[in-house]
Structure formats: C-alpha cells, structure tokens
Design a protein around this motif. Sequence first.
Motif, PDB file in Angstrom:
ATOM      1  N   UNK A   1      48.091  36.197  34.504  1.00  8.65           N
ATOM      2  CA  UNK A   1      47.130  37.131  35.039  1.00  8.65           C
ATOM      3  C   UNK A   1      47.864  38.123  35.944  1.00  8.65           C
ATOM      4  N   UNK A   2      47.595  39.384  35.781  1.00  5.04           N
ATOM      5  CA  UNK A   2      48.218  40.402  36.616  1.00  5.04           C
ATOM      6  C   UNK A   2      47.731  40.253  38.052  1.00  5.04           C
ATOM      7  N   UNK A   3      48.609  40.555  38.991  1.00  2.00           N
ATOM      8  CA  UNK A   3      48.285  40.369  40.407  1.00  2.00           C
ATOM      9  C   UNK A   3      47.079  41.200  40.831  1.00  2.00           C
ATOM     10  N   UNK A   4      47.010  42.450  40.398  1.00  2.00           N
ATOM     11  CA  UNK A   4      45.880  43.304  40.779  1.00  2.00           C
ATOM     12  C   UNK A   4      44.564  42.750  40.245  1.00  2.00           C
ATOM     13  N   UNK A   5      44.594  42.246  39.030  1.00  2.00           N
ATOM     14  CA  UNK A   5      43.383  41.658  38.449  1.00  2.00           C
ATOM     15  C   UNK A   5      42.996  40.391  39.204  1.00  2.00           C
ATOM     16  N   UNK A   6      43.979  39.598  39.589  1.00  2.00           N
ATOM     17  CA  UNK A   6      43.715  38.373  40.351  1.00  2.00           C
ATOM     18  C   UNK A   6      43.053  38.726  41.685  1.00  2.00           C
ATOM     19  N   UNK A   7      43.565  39.752  42.368  1.00  2.79           N
ATOM     20  CA  UNK A   7      42.959  40.151  43.638  1.00  2.79           C
ATOM     21  C   UNK A   7      41.519  40.588  43.452  1.00  2.79           C
ATOM     22  N   UNK A   8      41.247  41.354  42.402  1.00  4.18           N
ATOM     23  CA  UNK A   8      39.884  41.819  42.149  1.00  4.18           C
ATOM     24  C   UNK A   8      38.952  40.646  41.885  1.00  4.18           C
ATOM     25  N   UNK A   9      39.397  39.677  41.103  1.00  5.70           N
ATOM     26  CA  UNK A   9      38.571  38.508  40.820  1.00  5.70           C
ATOM     27  C   UNK A   9      38.329  37.688  42.079  1.00  5.70           C
ATOM     28  N   UNK A  31      55.386  45.692  48.876  1.00  9.93           N
ATOM     29  CA  UNK A  31      53.993  45.646  48.447  1.00  9.93           C
ATOM     30  C   UNK A  31      53.935  45.316  46.957  1.00  9.93           C
ATOM     31  N   UNK A  32      53.165  44.307  46.590  1.00 10.28           N
ATOM     32  CA  UNK A  32      52.961  43.962  45.177  1.00 10.28           C
ATOM     33  C   UNK A  32      51.674  44.576  44.665  1.00 10.28           C
ATOM     34  N   UNK A  33      50.582  44.413  45.394  1.00 11.42           N
ATOM     35  CA  UNK A  33      49.314  45.065  45.075  1.00 11.42           C
ATOM     36  C   UNK A  33      48.362  44.856  46.244  1.00 11.42           C
ATOM     37  N   UNK A  34      47.280  45.640  46.259  1.00  9.20           N
ATOM     38  CA  UNK A  34      46.344  45.511  47.371  1.00  9.20           C
ATOM     39  C   UNK A  34      44.936  45.904  46.959  1.00  9.20           C
ATOM     40  N   UNK A  35      44.004  45.399  47.717  1.00 11.45           N
ATOM     41  CA  UNK A  35      42.597  45.765  47.626  1.00 11.45           C
ATOM     42  C   UNK A  35      42.144  45.946  49.070  1.00 11.45           C
ATOM     43  N   UNK A 108      41.215  30.736  53.421  1.00 12.51           N
ATOM     44  CA  UNK A 108      41.811  29.635  52.644  1.00 12.51           C
ATOM     45  C   UNK A 108      41.177  29.533  51.256  1.00 12.51           C
ATOM     46  N   UNK A 109      39.924  29.905  51.140  1.00 10.41           N
ATOM     47  CA  UNK A 109      39.292  29.957  49.815  1.00 10.41           C
ATOM     48  C   UNK A 109      39.996  31.001  48.948  1.00 10.41           C
ATOM     49  N   UNK A 110      40.274  32.162  49.521  1.00  6.55           N
ATOM     50  CA  UNK A 110      41.001  33.207  48.792  1.00  6.55           C
ATOM     51  C   UNK A 110      42.387  32.706  48.396  1.00  6.55           C
ATOM     52  N   UNK A 111      43.056  31.996  49.291  1.00  7.70           N
ATOM     53  CA  UNK A 111      44.377  31.444  48.995  1.00  7.70           C
ATOM     54  C   UNK A 111      44.310  30.467  47.830  1.00  7.70           C
ATOM     55  N   UNK A 112      43.338  29.578  47.840  1.00  2.00           N
ATOM     56  CA  UNK A 112      43.176  28.605  46.756  1.00  2.00           C
ATOM     57  C   UNK A 112      42.932  29.307  45.430  1.00  2.00           C
ATOM     58  N   UNK A 113      42.077  30.319  45.425  1.00  3.62           N
ATOM     59  CA  UNK A 113      41.797  31.061  44.193  1.00  3.62           C
ATOM     60  C   UNK A 113      43.053  31.753  43.664  1.00  3.62           C
ATOM     61  N   UNK A 114      43.851  32.319  44.557  1.00  6.49           N
ATOM     62  CA  UNK A 114      45.089  32.973  44.131  1.00  6.49           C
ATOM     63  C   UNK A 114      46.068  31.956  43.567  1.00  6.49           C
ATOM     64  N   UNK A 115      46.215  30.827  44.233  1.00  2.84           N
ATOM     65  CA  UNK A 115      47.112  29.785  43.725  1.00  2.84           C
ATOM     66  C   UNK A 115      46.679  29.319  42.335  1.00  2.84           C
ATOM     67  N   UNK A 116      45.376  29.155  42.135  1.00  2.00           N
ATOM     68  CA  UNK A 116      44.869  28.760  40.815  1.00  2.00           C
ATOM     69  C   UNK A 116      45.143  29.824  39.772  1.00  2.00           C
ATOM     70  N   UNK A 117      44.970  31.088  40.137  1.00  2.00           N
ATOM     71  CA  UNK A 117      45.222  32.191  39.198  1.00  2.00           C
ATOM     72  C   UNK A 117      46.701  32.251  38.816  1.00  2.00           C
ATOM     73  N   UNK A 118      47.566  32.051  39.791  1.00  2.18           N
ATOM     74  CA  UNK A 118      49.008  32.102  39.511  1.00  2.18           C
ATOM     75  C   UNK A 118      49.447  30.910  38.666  1.00  2.18           C
ATOM     76  N   UNK A 119      48.857  29.752  38.918  1.00  6.81           N
ATOM     77  CA  UNK A 119      49.181  28.546  38.140  1.00  6.81           C
ATOM     78  C   UNK A 119      48.722  28.693  36.694  1.00  6.81           C
ATOM     79  N   UNK A 120      47.530  29.249  36.504  1.00  4.98           N
ATOM     80  CA  UNK A 120      47.024  29.396  35.132  1.00  4.98           C
ATOM     81  C   UNK A 120      47.771  30.482  34.362  1.00  4.98           C
TER      82      UNK A 120
END
Length: 122
Positions: A1-9, A31-35, A108-120
Amino acid sequence: MAAAKALQEIRDEVDRVNITGLLLASRDGLLLCSDTQEIEDDSVAAMAAASVGLATRFVGQAGLGETRGAMFQGSLGHVCVFPVQGSILLVVFARPDTTMGLFNVVARHALTLLQEALTSAD
C-alpha cells in the motif's frame, strides 16, 4: 500500500474531530508524505527525526527501555512522533481541546492502523 493512501485511509478511520493531521517521515528527517494543513511539512519531518533521536537518548539515559514515542503539548494543540518500523516515523497532530489521554488513545490507534497497513503491504 502506498504511504499516501495509507495515511488517507487512517484519516478516514481515526477520530477526525481530534486528529488534525498526519505525517510520515524517515528517521533521517525526510518527508515521505503528509495529510496536514498549514504546517511546514519538510521542517516538521526534520524535527520529528531530531525529537525521536533525543527521546531515544533521554529514555535510554533514564533506564526506561525502548522509546515508543515523543509527545509534545502546546497552547494550540498536541503533536506526537512514533517510531513505526525500520526508518519510518509517524507524526500525529491534535486540537488544543483534546485531552492528553484522548490524544494518546487516538494517536496510538493511528499508529496501529499504519503498522497494519505496512505489514499487509509486505
């Protein structure tokens, strides 16, 4: 999953009332990406790397184990920097009327979601 898409989700799933922005940076301050809005993203990415470096030294010197994040509170809001995995840092911003307890939970919820997105994505 692209980082920008992960941030949006992540922004779509976390508490938008309290979380005002997300940013991904590398540990070397790029900077990798931002919202975000009205933030100098490149400067924030560099400061995120510096703050995690300082937090790591501080936590180590205090004998508190592994650094899990660096939180800051200002008169206009809150910011937290989390080491995610490898060389990635997550920066989370919140409104000033968000309590630190609630900020900790939603960040921490955002962190968990990002970790899951990066793992998948692997």
